[in-house]
Design an enzyme around this catalytic site. Structure first.
Site, short mmCIF file in Angstrom:
data_model
loop_
_atom_site.label_atom_id
_atom_site.label_comp_id
_atom_site.label_asym_id
_atom_site.label_seq_id
_atom_site.Cartn_x
_atom_site.Cartn_y
_atom_site.Cartn_z
N LYS A 190 24.21 -21.01 -28.05
CA LYS A 190 24.11 -21.15 -29.49
C LYS A 190 22.28 -20.96 -29.50
O LYS A 190 21.77 -21.37 -28.61
CB LYS A 190 24.60 -22.31 -30.28
CG LYS A 190 24.07 -23.44 -29.59
CD LYS A 190 22.89 -24.07 -30.46
CE LYS A 190 22.60 -23.66 -31.96
NZ LYS A 190 21.55 -24.52 -32.31
N THR A 201 15.72 -24.34 -30.35
CA THR A 201 16.97 -24.82 -30.47
C THR A 201 17.93 -24.02 -30.01
O THR A 201 18.70 -23.53 -30.92
CB THR A 201 17.11 -25.30 -31.90
OG1 THR A 201 16.17 -26.31 -32.27
CG2 THR A 201 18.58 -26.14 -32.05
#
Lengths: 415, 415
Positions: A190, A201
């Site tokens: 992701k 992230t």
């Protein structure tokens, strides 16, 4: 798959992706479910290996490293093996202090107890909002809802449950023959937003049924990460939670891989192929992105120099906005090369946009603006080639265009 | 002006700006006219000192340094004096090779001949599109239209003629008493887009009637530039043409300033005041900006460390977009501190947004989201305070928010 061709292709260092996921290698199961951290979507993912797998990981370099990373580090350091991974999305458990660490440890313990393995065989990941305590009771309930791994086994659920602002799931798979055995490598990731060299992230989970020495796996993951995940950028920010984790459970039955094994290089290339595919998918899914940008730099003084130039271009807001605007603005490419921080001879630089040469020996080349604009309009992947005419250093970096939607998404993420 | 109060204020190192411009110091004239590089707006600016002025300059660190910078450098190195400055906007004369250098030299010679001074007393600047040859014949004609400096003297015309995508003119002025004489310092600048530490497509011209030693002026400009122009960022890109030029013509009649002069520090503070005002105006006028962001970092291990943290925050796309979205998202501030590249103790960091504490000792502080959001909504200048609780290093950096209009402007600058 025609394994002879496959092997031939790998000999040529080409490899190719096949359909598959993190559950394609033998002995891996994965799934995802809804536990209530997000409003509606899946938010709790699990990965399980039938036997403890040799593990290695690379973590964010951000100084505000989140508690789950410390827990995963602790698990891997304790014996080099991981059998289960538990991941939540919606809350990053970052900047949460002592309580955050307590929650990450609790998350590891609850999952370990539930599946009946030692705590140190569990890795933990979190991604989402920073600075709020984990709703640990929701995660505990979620873990209790994992009743039968074989029945709930669904790689797409795993891929979905780890997402935050991503718009599509990301997976990749490849295989090769080693010692007469088929070795498979799968991955899920992701990204989206805060994606930058040195990891942001982003979470990536790689599985393989290869039998491999831990040191070799560790060293290989670091090298591959540097050439793939660390070569993508969406907005130049790096985050608190990023992790690339690889698990190798040995189920394929090959002889233990080390750098001395004749298939070592081929194996490493296959890991790279999977990681590169995931990295490109992450860059392509950058917040608000409409195009993937690939920058190839060659003939630099060193690979390190080539990396700096490639990242500088792919990280330039002005280049990114020009590509969104379908404007072949080579002046901004030149500017980004010029401030990349390397020594170079401006009079030796050649730049091309796809098939169109824009700059030769540091001077504008008479290209058809119409054709170049057309190239930008027609393609979803935009390639920029830079030749520094110095020595043999090469690098490739990936990013995406800068769009209205990037601003929109990031001007209102929390609310 | 009450000069006693003024001097008192300067003793306290406060200084204050007064109405004025680059033509406020004695013996400076400036103007601007239209010569046809742009479609309509003024595009050729001139600055003239009645006597040769001691000169110093700081240039872009981009390796693709444009020809005009080489010509200005040549002039200053040749005798340390400048009497006239000629600036065009609309075309940067960058990446233009031999022909570009020939044109920049010609621009210098034509202006020198026209005003009747030696070539080496002329400085040249260009700003605008990269990679197209300068329409030198238009500039030559423009120079011939400069008929009477005293009649055409108009600082606002100068300030207007140097602009590119800027939305307002930028000037600043201050004065102080030295040896019983009033010394005035004025400045004009252009920025907007590609503005970053280490200077980007920004030009700044500082004039003063102070009598000052060249070495001292040079050293002072470098120091002040580091603390002002090099502390602003709009989009992280640095350009090919940036220049800060200071001219001191001695008309005030003070004793020669050197670091040994009792008023040295006060003078340097006044130069800094003017440069800081210009730098903030440039940041505020960043492409598409709606807010000025000021980041103050204190108690770092060193000023250098404080600078890195301040620039990292003010350069973060995620922070910039959050401020545009009026979202008090301290997680992004924390992330930017964490990847700034300095060593720090995360558990000692305090962060405030205007009057609202967001983070104490590295942990979220219970602030009123409503009040903090209100602060972002009500103010045009947003202040972020970071206390690293380490030692005594301080820095301030300025930038602007990231908006839809930034993308719009930069997706279609050339077309």
């Amino acid at each position: 798959m025609n394994s002879v061709n496959q092997v031939d292709m790998l000999k040529e260092n080409k490899g190719s992706l096949i359909d598959g996921s993190i559950t394609s290698p033998l002995g891996f199961l994965a799934g995802g479910l809804f536990c209530g951290i997000k409003r509606k979507r899946l938010d709790l993912a699990w990965l399980y290996s039938e036997v403890p797998a040799t593990a290695a990981a690379v973590y964010t370099t951000n100084l505000f490293q989140a508690p789950p990373l410390k827990v995963t580090q602790d698990s891997i350091q304790s014996g080099g093996k991981i059998q289960g991974v538990i991941v939540n999305s919606g809350n990053a458990n970052a900047c949460t202090g002592e309580e955050g660490l307590k929650n990450a440890l609790l998350m590891r313990r609850k999952f370990a107890e539930h599946i009946g393995v030692r705590e140190h065989l569990i890795a933990v990941s979190s991604t989402g909002i920073i600075g709020e305590q984990l709703p640990i009771e929701k995660i505990e309930k979620g873990i209790l809802n994992m009743t039968d791994f074989y029945q709930q086994n669904d790689a797409t659920d795993f891929e979905t449950a780890i997402l935050t602002t991503d718009t599509f799931v990301k997976h990749a798979c490849t295989e090769l023959e080693i010692d007469g055995k088929t070795v498979t490598i799968g991955g899920a990731a992701k990204g989206s937003g805060m994606i930058h060299p040195n990891m942001a992230t982003m979470l990536a989970f790689i599985t393989t049924d290869a039998n491999i020495q831990q040191d070799a796996l560790n060293q290989s993951l670091k090298k591959v990460t540097d050439e793939t995940f660390n070569m993508i950028t969406v907005d130049g920010d790096t985050s608190t939670n990023d992790t690339v984790l690889i698990l190798a459970n040995g189920k394929a039955g090959n002889k233990e891989l080390t750098p001395a094994h004749p298939k070592w290089h081929a194996f490493e290339q296959c890991v790279k192929l999977v990681c590169q595919s995931l990295a490109k998918q992450i860059a392509r899914d950058g917040e608000g992105a409409t195009k993937l940008i690939e920058v190839q730099v060659k003939s630099a003084e060193s690979d390190q120099d080539a990396k700096k130039v490639a990242k500088s271009i792919v990280g330039s807001n002005l280049v990114k906005a020009a590509i969104y605007g379908e404007d072949p603005n080579w002046g901004r490419i030149i500017a980004a090369i010029g401030y990349s921080g390397i020594e170079l001879d401006p009079t030796k630089i050649n730049v091309s946009l796809g098939p169109y040469k824009l700059l030769e020996n540091g001077l504008p080349y008479p290209f058809s603006e119409k054709e170049a604009t057309n190239y930008l309009q027609q393609n979803e992947t935009i390639q920029i080639f830079v030749d520094l005419s110095a020595a043999s250093g090469n690098a490739v970096a990936w990013g995406c265009d800068l769009t209205y939607d990037y601003v929109k998404i990031n001007a209102s993420y929390r609310t």
